[in-house]
Every structure is written in C-alpha cells, then in structure tokens.
Design an enzyme around this catalytic site. Structure first.
Site, mmCIF file in Angstrom:
data_model
loop_
_atom_site.group_PDB
_atom_site.id
_atom_site.type_symbol
_atom_site.label_atom_id
_atom_site.label_comp_id
_atom_site.label_asym_id
_atom_site.label_seq_id
_atom_site.Cartn_x
_atom_site.Cartn_y
_atom_site.Cartn_z
ATOM 1 N N SER A 129 -4.123 3.259 -3.279
ATOM 2 C CA SER A 129 -5.011 4.020 -2.406
ATOM 3 C C SER A 129 -6.097 4.791 -3.151
ATOM 4 O O SER A 129 -7.151 5.052 -2.587
ATOM 5 C CB SER A 129 -4.194 4.981 -1.548
ATOM 6 N N HIS A 160 -2.624 -0.485 2.378
ATOM 7 C CA HIS A 160 -4.068 -0.767 2.322
ATOM 8 C C HIS A 160 -4.382 -2.259 2.276
ATOM 9 O O HIS A 160 -5.547 -2.634 2.166
ATOM 10 C CB HIS A 160 -4.694 -0.049 1.130
ATOM 11 N N LYS A 215 -3.886 2.016 9.554
ATOM 12 C CA LYS A 215 -5.094 1.799 8.751
ATOM 13 C C LYS A 215 -5.889 0.633 9.333
ATOM 14 O O LYS A 215 -6.442 0.768 10.417
ATOM 15 C CB LYS A 215 -4.708 1.678 7.287
HETATM 16 C C1 LIG Z 1 -1.241 5.901 4.311
HETATM 17 C C2 LIG Z 1 -0.118 5.482 3.440
HETATM 18 C C3 LIG Z 1 1.203 5.635 3.859
HETATM 19 C C4 LIG Z 1 1.563 6.374 5.112
HETATM 20 O O1 LIG Z 1 1.405 5.583 6.230
HETATM 21 P P1 LIG Z 1 1.248 6.313 7.665
HETATM 22 O O2 LIG Z 1 1.547 5.236 8.637
HETATM 23 O O3 LIG Z 1 -0.151 6.809 7.692
HETATM 24 O O4 LIG Z 1 2.240 7.413 7.694
HETATM 25 C C5 LIG Z 1 2.201 5.130 3.066
HETATM 26 N N1 LIG Z 1 1.926 4.510 1.895
HETATM 27 C C6 LIG Z 1 0.660 4.379 1.443
HETATM 28 C C7 LIG Z 1 0.410 3.685 0.165
HETATM 29 C C8 LIG Z 1 -0.402 4.866 2.200
HETATM 30 O O5 LIG Z 1 -1.643 4.753 1.756
#
Ligand SMILES: *Cc1c(COP(=O)(O)O)cnc(C)c1O
Length: 381
Positions: A182, A210, A237
């Site tokens: 990320s 991602h 996302k």
């Molecule tokens: C955003 C994210 C999460 C969390 O996911 P949500 O559904 O937003 O709680 C977990 N792992 C990574 C690598 C992320 O970027």
C-alpha cells in the site's frame, strides 16, 4: 481529575511534532473528484481504482437486495444471519478466484486481526514482511507467538529466516505478506513465495487489498490460480463497496467458520452491502478496458515523473509514491498541489521512516489525461 492527563500529553506531543490529524469532510463529485472545503478537487488519494463506488449497477443492486432481504442481517452468520445471498456471493467469489472456499468478512481489518490468530497458536512462528499493513501487524500481535520480520519484499531474506528457524521447535510456520504493497505500490513474487511455503511446509497468507479488481486474470488478483493457502481481499477498494473476503480450501473455510472469532462474534454485513459486492463481482471480469486505462495512466505518470527527476521508488502499479525525502519539502509540495486543486496525501514519519517522506498518489481508471497532466504541471514547477 487526572485520569485523562495522558490524552492531553499525547495530543500536545502530536501538535508540537506536527502529527496531529483531523478528519476532513469531503463530498463526492462526478468523475474522480471530490469537494473539500467548498472547493472541487481532483482526487488522487482514494482506493476507488476502477471508479466503481459510483457505478449505477452497484447502487441498483444495493436497493434491490435491501428491498428483498431488509436493512439488516439480524444476527451473526452462525446464528441466523446467513441469508441465502451470502452463500450465493461466496460461490460466485470462489469461482472467480478459482478456489473451493470463500468466506465473507465484515472488513479487511477484521479479517486480518482474526484470521491470523485463528491459524496460529502460541508455539507458531510467523514470518512477516517489514511493510505489512497495520491490520496484519495487529493480527500477529494477537496471535502472541514468535514473529520474524523479513526485509520488505526480500524473499532471499525470508528464505534465510525460514532455513534458520527450521529446527526451532515451532508447532507451525506462517508466512504473511501482501501482493501489492500500500505504501510503495510494488508487487511480490507469488510463484517464489508459494515455492518457499511449500519447501518449508508453511501456511501462506497473502493480502490482496490493492490487487483485487486491478491485477491478475480477470482482475481477480495475483493469487488467482496460484497455490496460496489463504488469500485476504477487500471489497472496499477497487470493488467500490465495503466488506472483505477470504479465499481458501473448503477445509480451511470450515475451520474458520468454527474457530475464527472475527467471523463468529459479529453481525453479518447488511444485505445492501451484499448487493454491491454481488454487482461488483459481475462487473469486474468485464472491466478489461478500465484496467488497461488504469495501468496506462500509471505508466504514463511514472514515466513523466521520472523525466522530471522524481523518484517513484519500486512502484509498478496504480499506487505511486513520489519520494521527496524531508518533511518540509513534502509539506510544501502538498500545499502546492492543494492550491492547484489536487487532493493527494502527504505521508510522513511515523508512518514512514525519517527521510522517506512522500506524496502518495493513487490512480483511478476514472482519471482523465488532462487531470494527470495538471498534476504533472505542479510537479514540473
Ligand atoms: C485497506 C487494507 C486493509 C483493510 O481492509 P478494509 O476492508 O478497508 O478494512 C487490509 N490490508 C491492506 C493491505 C489494506 O491496504
């Protein structure tokens, strides 16, 4: 009354060190734009990589599911919240991921903090990438077992740690990493990871937050069709909605349904959210052109930034860090971008180590070339 002194101290420390954060209200606008403080800005921070958060078919199916099933699921899945739409969506997901079992979780955060401790015991060893997401770090902490951190995306280092720990008497080994990271927007080598996991009889957990919707066959992530034991992904996302999933074998699914606290002790997602997930899963395989546009936008932006003399680190994806080094120049750039009507995130210590401050850009298929060129003009000055 002194019981809240610690709060005053911490907030003061944060204000002095310019680390005090505030919530910023935004209003969505058509296209990749948001209104902030009464001003329309182009959004280069959201994770809405395919623009699905505003897709009419997601909204329509949310209404349809809500009308059919009600506004709430009324209980946890194991009590009476397992509405038939959950099973249908899980079947659809398992099929598109090419696995036996899929299980919906309320969020990616909740999945990571509860699946990792469910699969580990106090005598396990967990091998974790140095740049793993906070939810993974929390999950490992809750597992209360031995933790070995390998240098970011350095699978030689992972291999040497696995070899060094082969005879340490652990009940089992787990490897936890992300397929697209990320902060740096780089990718891991899934084939090498699966080979390492196999050679050391380690359980391999890969977070596709991602990558889901964006990379891999039909956009279903980099683990699709690979020998990864547990894939974690989010619908929040690129899939434009909310909620998360685990993709795994039927046996692991059965185990998690029985032993994973973050699945068992929580109310199932509301039907409207299931509707958006259902519609997104129908759409994603067809979005080849949008993915192509997204990757072209990313290549274009990276190339032009590097021609301007900027360092975009190891990024190979839609997440592009512009590494500026010190905090002051990062904040100055963030201000310039804001003045030009561009909404982008400045990332500073303690989120990244000192000297690695950056502007983090996240692209969307909904961005137009003129929007990206306007962004580049600010960096060009
Ligand atoms: C955003 C994210 C999460 C969390 O996911 P949500 O559904 O937003 O709680 C977990 N792992 C990574 C690598 C992320 O970027």
């Amino acid at each position: 009354m002194r019981k809240f002194d610690f709060i005053d101290r911490e907030l003061k420390r944060r204000r002095i060190e310019h680390q005090h954060r505030r919530l910023q209200g935004v209003t969505p606008l058509p296209g990749a734009r948001v209104e902030v403080n009464g001003r329309a800005m182009v959004d280069f921070c959201s994770n809405d990589y395919l623009g699905l958060s505003k897709h009419p078919s997601l909204q329509a199916r949310a209404i349809q599911f809500s009308e059919k099933y009600g506004s709430g699921s009324t209980a946890s899945r194991l009590i009476c919240g397992s509405l038939d739409c959950f099973e249908a969506v899980e079947r659809k997901l398992a099929e598109s991921k090419g696995v036996e079992g899929a299980l919906i979780f309320n969020s990616g955060f909740q999945a990571n903090v509860s699946v990792i401790p469910a699969l580990a015991d106090r005598k396990s060893t967990i091998f974790s990438d140095a740049l793993n997401h906070n939810s993974i770090i929390q999950g490992i902490t809750l597992a209360r077992c031995t933790k070995k951190i390998f240098r970011h995306n350095d699978l030689d280092h992972l291999q040497s740690l696995l070899e060094k720990n082969a005879e340490n008497g652990a009940s089992r080994s787990l490897i936890v990493t992300e397929s697209v990271f990320s902060m740096d927007g780089d990718q891991t080598d899934i084939d090498r990871l699966t080979a390492l996991a196999e050679a050391h009889d380690a359980i391999l957990i890969v977070d596709e937050a991602h990558a889901t919707g964006v990379l891999g066959e039909n956009g279903m992530g980099l683990t699709a069709g690979k020998n990864v034991d547990v894939t974690v992904g989010t619908f929040g996302k690129a899939l434009g909605s909310f909620g998360a999933y685990i993709a795994c074998s039927g046996k692991i699914k059965d185990y998690l349904v029985n032993c994973c606290s973050g699945f068992i002790y929580t109310t199932a997602l509301p039907p409207a959210v299931l509707g958006t997930i259902d519609a997104a899963l129908d759409l994603v395989p067809q979005l080849t052109d949008a993915r192509k546009r997204l990757h072209e936008n990313a290549t274009f932006l990276r190339d032009r930034l590097s021609k301007l003399g900027y360092d975009t680190g190891p990024s190979t994806t839609q997440i592009i860090p512009v590494l500026l080094g010190d905090e002051a120049s990062t904040l100055a750039m963030a201000r310039k971008l804001e003045e030009a009507g561009i909404f982008a995130t400045a990332i500073r210590p303690p989120t990244v180590p000192p000297g690695e401050s950056r502007i983090r850009l996240a692209l969307s298929a909904a961005h137009t070339r003129p929007q990206i060129e306007a962004l580049l003009r600010v960096f060009g000055e």
